[in-house]
Every structure is written in structure tokens, then in C-alpha cells.
Motif scaffolding. Structure first.
Motif: not given
Length: 139
Positions: A90-116
Motif C-alpha cells: 500500500d503506497p499510503n503506508e510508505v507515504a504515511g511513514l514519510l509524513k510521520l517522520w517529518f511530523r515527528e522531527l523535534s523541530e520542523p525543517l523550516l524551524t519554529w524560530q523562522m515561522y512568522d
């Protein structure tokens, strides 16, 4: 010890934190292993490109939470990401794994500091280019 390396062999028994960590921690060990991208991102994108480009709703529809959790556990137990996802149907499982990894990074790639600044720059493409240039190389 705890390792993040994508180069662990199957069944090695080495536990690695690959979820809920900062991207710089992941990349420090990935670079030591000769990688320029996190192995999970590389393997998942390769798998999705090869097998799921015509799947409607990819990244919008959820895969089985139980199976995605099992994939995550195998990766954190030290198995190669590409090996872990090689038999997924199921491709949605691989996509879901990738989404989970990005969602669970301790800080977003684009960083909280630069959010605004990211929100403001969404309306100004030139500003987006400047913000991307300010990100750490690991992001």
C-alpha cells in the motif's frame, strides 16, 4: 548505544532513534555513512516514485496506522529503510511513514524560530528564496 545511521544491517540489534530527533542529529550520522539525505526520505521517495506516481490521494489518504507503526519499529530496531519498505503493498503506508517522520522531527525543517517569517514570505517569492538560504544546510 543509540545510533541514527542508515547503514545498519538487518538484524544487527542496534537500536537507533530516527523519529522524534532533530534533523541535525540524524544528518550527522547519515553524512558519516556517506549520505546527503536522510535514508528514510531517500528510500521512501524512491519507492513512491517507482511505484505510486499514479496513485490518487497519495499523502492525503492514510495507510494502516498499525502497519506504519510496525515499519517504524523495524527502522528503529536497525533495519535498512529500503529493506523495510521493499515488501509494502500500500503506497499510503510508505507515504504515511514519510509524513510521520517529518511530523515527528523535534523541530520542523523550516524551524519554529523562522515561522512568522515563512508565513509572511508565502506572499513574496523573493522573500522565500532568502529564507531558504538562511536555513542550516541540514534543513
Amino acid at each position: 548505544g543509540s545510533s541514527v545511521s542508515g547503514g545498519g544491517s538487518s538484524g544487527s540489534g542496534s537500536h537507533r532513534r530516527y523519529f522524534n530527533v532533530h534533523i541535525s542529529e540524524i544528518m550527522k550520522l547519515e553524512v558519516e555513512g556517506g549520505r546527503t539525505f536522510p535514508s528514510l526520505v531517500e528510500a521512501a521517495v524512491h519507492w513512491l516514485t517507482a511505484k505510486a506516481m499514479n496513485v490518487e490521494g497519495l499523502f492525503r489518504l492514510s495507510g494502516s496506522a498499525m502497519r506504519i507503526s510496525a515499519l517504524r519499529s523495524r527502522i528503529e530496531a536497525g533495519e535498512e529503510v529500503a529493506e523495510v519498505i521493499s515488501d509494502v503493498k500500500d503506497p499510503n503506508e510508505v507515504a504515511g511513514l514519510l509524513k510521520l517522520w517529518f511530523r515527528e522531527l523535534s523541530e520542523p525543517l523550516l524551524t519554529w524560530q523562522m515561522y512568522d517569517r515563512w508565513i509572511a514570505a508565502a506572499k513574496q517569492p523573493q522573500q522565500l528564496k532568502m529564507l531558504v538560504a538562511e536555513l542550516a544546510a541540514t534543513n
